[in-house]
Design a protein around this motif. Sequence first.
Motif, short mmCIF file in Angstrom:
data_model
loop_
_atom_site.label_atom_id
_atom_site.label_comp_id
_atom_site.label_asym_id
_atom_site.label_seq_id
_atom_site.Cartn_x
_atom_site.Cartn_y
_atom_site.Cartn_z
N ILE A 38 2.42 7.32 3.06
CA ILE A 38 2.68 6.00 2.47
C ILE A 38 2.59 4.94 3.56
O ILE A 38 3.15 5.08 4.64
N PHE A 39 1.90 3.84 3.24
CA PHE A 39 1.77 2.69 4.13
C PHE A 39 2.34 1.50 3.38
O PHE A 39 1.77 1.06 2.39
N SER A 40 3.49 0.96 3.82
CA SER A 40 4.18 -0.03 3.00
C SER A 40 5.01 -0.99 3.82
O SER A 40 5.46 -0.66 4.92
N TRP A 41 5.20 -2.22 3.28
CA TRP A 41 6.10 -3.19 3.92
C TRP A 41 7.54 -2.89 3.59
O TRP A 41 8.44 -3.14 4.37
N GLN A 42 7.81 -2.38 2.38
CA GLN A 42 9.18 -2.21 1.95
C GLN A 42 9.74 -0.87 2.39
O GLN A 42 9.00 0.05 2.71
#
Length: 213
Positions: free
Chosen positions: A78-82
């Motif tokens: 997963i690649f995410s800001w949150q």
Amino acid sequence: MAVVPVRVALANDYEVVMRGLAAILHDHADRVEVVESTTATGVAADVDIILVDMFGRPPGDEEKLRRLVRENDAKVVIFSWQSYPAGAARAYGVAGTVHKGISGAELADALVAIHEGSRLPRSRSGTAPDGEAGWSGAEYGLGAREAEILALVVQGFTNQQIATQTYLSINTVKTYIRSCYRKLGFTNRAQAVAWGFQHAFGVEDPRQSPRSP
């Protein structure tokens, strides 16, 4: 002996984001090779890792993530800001999570480490990799979190639902929404949703209706 690069597929709903990420990782091609980019859940190439961007997909909306894990042999990252719940990630069979605030070199390091069997803690840096705008909406002057909130508005989520699913206060969500409206010239939610469908922003198919939470 030459090191064989980790073969990576990029999974995202937005072509512009995939191109930007591929360009960032190209600088580290000795360790990571991007061999495919897709908006679908099936990956045709033989890859080691599928890097999936969770932009506009809050916890509770993981169908695409589950299908990526189920339909492919590669490790899904997963690649995410949150902040993505570690328990949920493990339950879906995700091999690791990487925060978008890290640099391109750090992202390459993380993908190599995950490929080799490591689980990495998330970086909490607030800047995009190598200072690049790596999110859909940046071209309209939106910040990463603003774009993510607007995508959820377009999908039909209420302010309270957005607050719950992004772990923000309701007042913070309202502040982000007001900021988006100001930057894009909206005066109400209907205008924001209409703009989102016209630009395929936050929806996989602009002909679809906003989803029901």
